[in-house]
Design an enzyme around this catalytic site. Structure first.
Site, PDB file in Angstrom:
ATOM      1  N   LYS A 136      38.087  41.302  42.597  1.00 14.00           N
ATOM      2  CA  LYS A 136      39.294  41.185  41.912  1.00 14.00           C
ATOM      3  C   LYS A 136      39.883  39.569  41.890  1.00 14.00           C
ATOM      4  O   LYS A 136      40.659  39.388  40.861  1.00 14.00           O
ATOM      5  CB  LYS A 136      40.363  42.049  42.600  1.00 14.00           C
ATOM      6  N   ASP A 137      39.480  38.517  42.981  1.00  6.96           N
ATOM      7  CA  ASP A 137      39.752  37.319  42.830  1.00  6.96           C
ATOM      8  C   ASP A 137      39.006  36.490  42.345  1.00  6.96           C
ATOM      9  O   ASP A 137      39.214  35.093  42.277  1.00  6.96           O
ATOM     10  CB  ASP A 137      40.071  37.196  44.322  1.00  6.96           C
ATOM     11  N   THR A 178      56.254  42.822  43.271  1.00  3.39           N
ATOM     12  CA  THR A 178      55.053  42.612  42.839  1.00  3.39           C
ATOM     13  C   THR A 178      54.691  41.416  41.874  1.00  3.39           C
ATOM     14  O   THR A 178      55.830  41.153  41.382  1.00  3.39           O
ATOM     15  CB  THR A 178      54.269  43.857  41.979  1.00  3.39           C
ATOM     16  N   ARG A 219      49.603  42.942  35.367  1.00  2.85           N
ATOM     17  CA  ARG A 219      49.035  44.469  35.423  1.00  2.85           C
ATOM     18  C   ARG A 219      49.853  45.342  36.130  1.00  2.85           C
ATOM     19  O   ARG A 219      50.171  46.579  35.361  1.00  2.85           O
ATOM     20  CB  ARG A 219      47.515  44.492  35.769  1.00  2.85           C
ATOM     21  N   ARG A 220      50.373  45.034  37.048  1.00  5.64           N
ATOM     22  CA  ARG A 220      51.252  46.243  37.890  1.00  5.64           C
ATOM     23  C   ARG A 220      52.672  46.022  37.190  1.00  5.64           C
ATOM     24  O   ARG A 220      53.172  47.113  36.869  1.00  5.64           O
ATOM     25  CB  ARG A 220      51.350  45.925  39.457  1.00  5.64           C
ATOM     26  N   LYS A 221      52.986  44.905  36.763  1.00  7.71           N
ATOM     27  CA  LYS A 221      54.394  44.760  36.331  1.00  7.71           C
ATOM     28  C   LYS A 221      54.513  45.473  34.844  1.00  7.71           C
ATOM     29  O   LYS A 221      55.484  46.041  34.468  1.00  7.71           O
ATOM     30  CB  LYS A 221      54.699  43.179  35.979  1.00  7.71           C
ATOM     31  N   ARG A 274      54.787  36.640  46.588  1.00  7.65           N
ATOM     32  CA  ARG A 274      53.345  36.110  46.871  1.00  7.65           C
ATOM     33  C   ARG A 274      53.122  36.190  48.564  1.00  7.65           C
ATOM     34  O   ARG A 274      53.875  36.771  49.297  1.00  7.65           O
ATOM     35  CB  ARG A 274      53.386  34.646  46.455  1.00  7.65           C
ATOM     36  N   GLY A 275      52.149  35.481  48.691  1.00  7.60           N
ATOM     37  CA  GLY A 275      51.417  35.996  50.155  1.00  7.60           C
ATOM     38  C   GLY A 275      50.743  36.926  50.319  1.00  7.60           C
ATOM     39  O   GLY A 275      50.293  37.792  49.519  1.00  7.60           O
ATOM     40  N   ASN A 276      49.782  36.901  51.617  1.00  8.02           N
ATOM     41  CA  ASN A 276      48.834  38.033  51.811  1.00  8.02           C
ATOM     42  C   ASN A 276      49.710  39.187  52.317  1.00  8.02           C
ATOM     43  O   ASN A 276      50.900  39.154  52.271  1.00  8.02           O
ATOM     44  CB  ASN A 276      47.865  37.516  52.943  1.00  8.02           C
ATOM     45  N   ARG A 298      53.712  40.105  52.855  1.00 14.02           N
ATOM     46  CA  ARG A 298      54.480  40.765  52.020  1.00 14.02           C
ATOM     47  C   ARG A 298      55.211  42.048  52.733  1.00 14.02           C
ATOM     48  O   ARG A 298      56.342  42.336  52.330  1.00 14.02           O
ATOM     49  CB  ARG A 298      53.650  41.663  51.058  1.00 14.02           C
ATOM     50  N   CYS A 314      43.834  36.820  35.780  1.00 15.21           N
ATOM     51  CA  CYS A 314      44.829  37.429  36.685  1.00 15.21           C
ATOM     52  C   CYS A 314      46.285  37.332  35.875  1.00 15.21           C
ATOM     53  O   CYS A 314      47.072  37.998  36.217  1.00 15.21           O
ATOM     54  CB  CYS A 314      44.766  37.065  37.863  1.00 15.21           C
TER      55      CYS A 314
HETATM   56  N1  LIG Z   1      45.068  39.565  44.769  1.00 15.31           N
HETATM   57  C1  LIG Z   1      45.086  39.843  46.154  1.00 15.31           C
HETATM   58  C2  LIG Z   1      44.160  40.773  46.462  1.00 15.31           C
HETATM   59  N2  LIG Z   1      42.675  40.676  46.209  1.00 15.31           N
HETATM   60  C3  LIG Z   1      42.110  41.992  46.526  1.00 15.31           C
HETATM   61  C4  LIG Z   1      43.252  42.787  47.140  1.00 15.31           C
HETATM   62  C5  LIG Z   1      42.782  44.108  47.395  1.00 15.31           C
HETATM   63  C6  LIG Z   1      41.662  44.668  47.907  1.00 15.31           C
HETATM   64  C7  LIG Z   1      40.766  44.704  46.687  1.00 15.31           C
HETATM   65  O1  LIG Z   1      41.236  45.322  45.659  1.00 15.31           O
HETATM   66  O2  LIG Z   1      39.558  44.451  46.661  1.00 15.31           O
HETATM   67  C8  LIG Z   1      44.475  41.929  47.075  1.00 15.31           C
HETATM   68  C9  LIG Z   1      45.667  42.498  47.325  1.00 15.31           C
HETATM   69  C10 LIG Z   1      46.403  43.545  46.603  1.00 15.31           C
HETATM   70  O3  LIG Z   1      46.221  43.412  45.356  1.00 15.31           O
HETATM   71  O4  LIG Z   1      47.290  44.281  47.076  1.00 15.31           O
END
Ligand SMILES: NCc1[nH]cc(CCC(=O)O)c1CC(=O)O
Length: 291
Positions: free
Chosen positions: A68-69, A114, A118-120, A136-138, A142, A229
């Protein structure tokens, strides 16, 4: 979360390649350091650039990323390959609510933490009376902000909460039809230098080829749409019992008012991703993605 992911790979290697010695090389990326909006950081790959460099410099031989990143609109960084995809975890988003309510039961004006477009957008589509508030943040930080009362509830990835050892914070996983997951959700990928035969062989020992084909279908779609993203795009591929892949995808305007959906089946992941992207483009995806 990154450390838990590396630990998973270390455990898998201990089981499947016990002769390999593993040394963890912790790195911090600009995405970790920067606490502002990711779109202000300039350029993509906030969570991957430093890791690419460590591989190319030989400071590390294998890198672990959340798919995803990994930027979706360009090939793997020169000199490296995405060598293996691991078995996927839960792909769903979930609600985290200290009061234990379901998303349908939240009152108007509830502050939902959030930042993902995509979530918004899907929140605006299904629950327009709720208020998305940037965060933001890990995942750990959060949750701390939630507990400090800065937000009423959060939307987070189910898999992320499992990885950081906090599955009990998941109140309500949300179905993939309502919230189409992000491309690559719940999937880890191993990256190495393209000419590093021993690393390629080690990565292959951990590969889940079904996850690889599903991810290829999702990312082919994303490559064609040139999404990132910052684009409200969802995509979720799954292998059916007959071996074909199903790919559902959604492009949605930020306000949730325009929704384009496509869902197709095929045996070849690239054919499938291309066909689903073409369907979304025919429906007007370009206008939504380049405002
Ligand atoms: N953007 C950060 C991110 N990158 C991957 C995940 C979750 C784990 C994954 O889907 O692999 C997350 C956290 C989230 O979106 O809550």
């Amino acid at each position: 979360m990154a450390l838990a992911q590396v630990e998973r790979v270390r455990r898998m290697l201990t089981e499947r390649r016990p002769e390999v010695t593993v040394e963890v090389v912790p790195l911090t990326t600009s995405g970790d350091r920067w606490q502002g909006s990711l779109s202000e950081l300039g350029g993509k790959g906030a969570f991957t650039k430093e890791v690419d460099q460590a591989l190319l410099d030989g400071r590390a031989d294998l890198a672990v990323h959340c798919v995803k990143d990994v930027p979706g609109d360009r090939p793997a960084p020169a000199g490296t390959v995405f060598a293996a995809y691991l078995t996927r975890d839960d792909v769903r988003d979930c609600l985290v609510d200290p009061a234990g309510r379901r998303i349908e039961d939240l009152p108007a004006g509830t502050k939902v933490g959030t930042s993902a477009v995509r979530r918004k957008a899907q929140l605006a589509l299904h629950h327009p009376h709720l208020t998305a508030v940037p965060i933001r943040g890990n995942a750990n930080s959060r949750l701390a902000k939630l507990d400090a009362g800065e937000y009423d509830v959060l939307l987070l990835a189910v898999s992320g909460l499992h990885r950081i050892g906090m599955p009990e914070r998941i109140t309500h996983p949300i179905g993939v039809d309502a919230f189409v997951p992000a491309v690559g959700s719940g999937t880890l990928v191993l990256q190495c230098r393209q000419d590093d035969e021993p690393a390629l062989e080690v990565a292959e020992a951990l590969a889940d080829h079904r996850a690889g084909r599903e991810t290829e279908a999702e990312r082919t779609m994303l490559h064609i749409l040139q999404g990132s993203c910052h684009s409200p795009i969802g995509g979720y591929a799954r292998t059916e019992p007959d071996g074909r892949i199903s790919l559902r995808a959604r492009v949605i305007s930020l306000d949730g008012k325009t929704v384009l959906d496509a869902h197709e089946w095929a045996s070849d992941p690239v054919v499938l991703g291309t066909s689903v992207a073409a369907s979304l483009l025919r429906q007007g995806a370009r206008e939504i993605l380049t405002p």
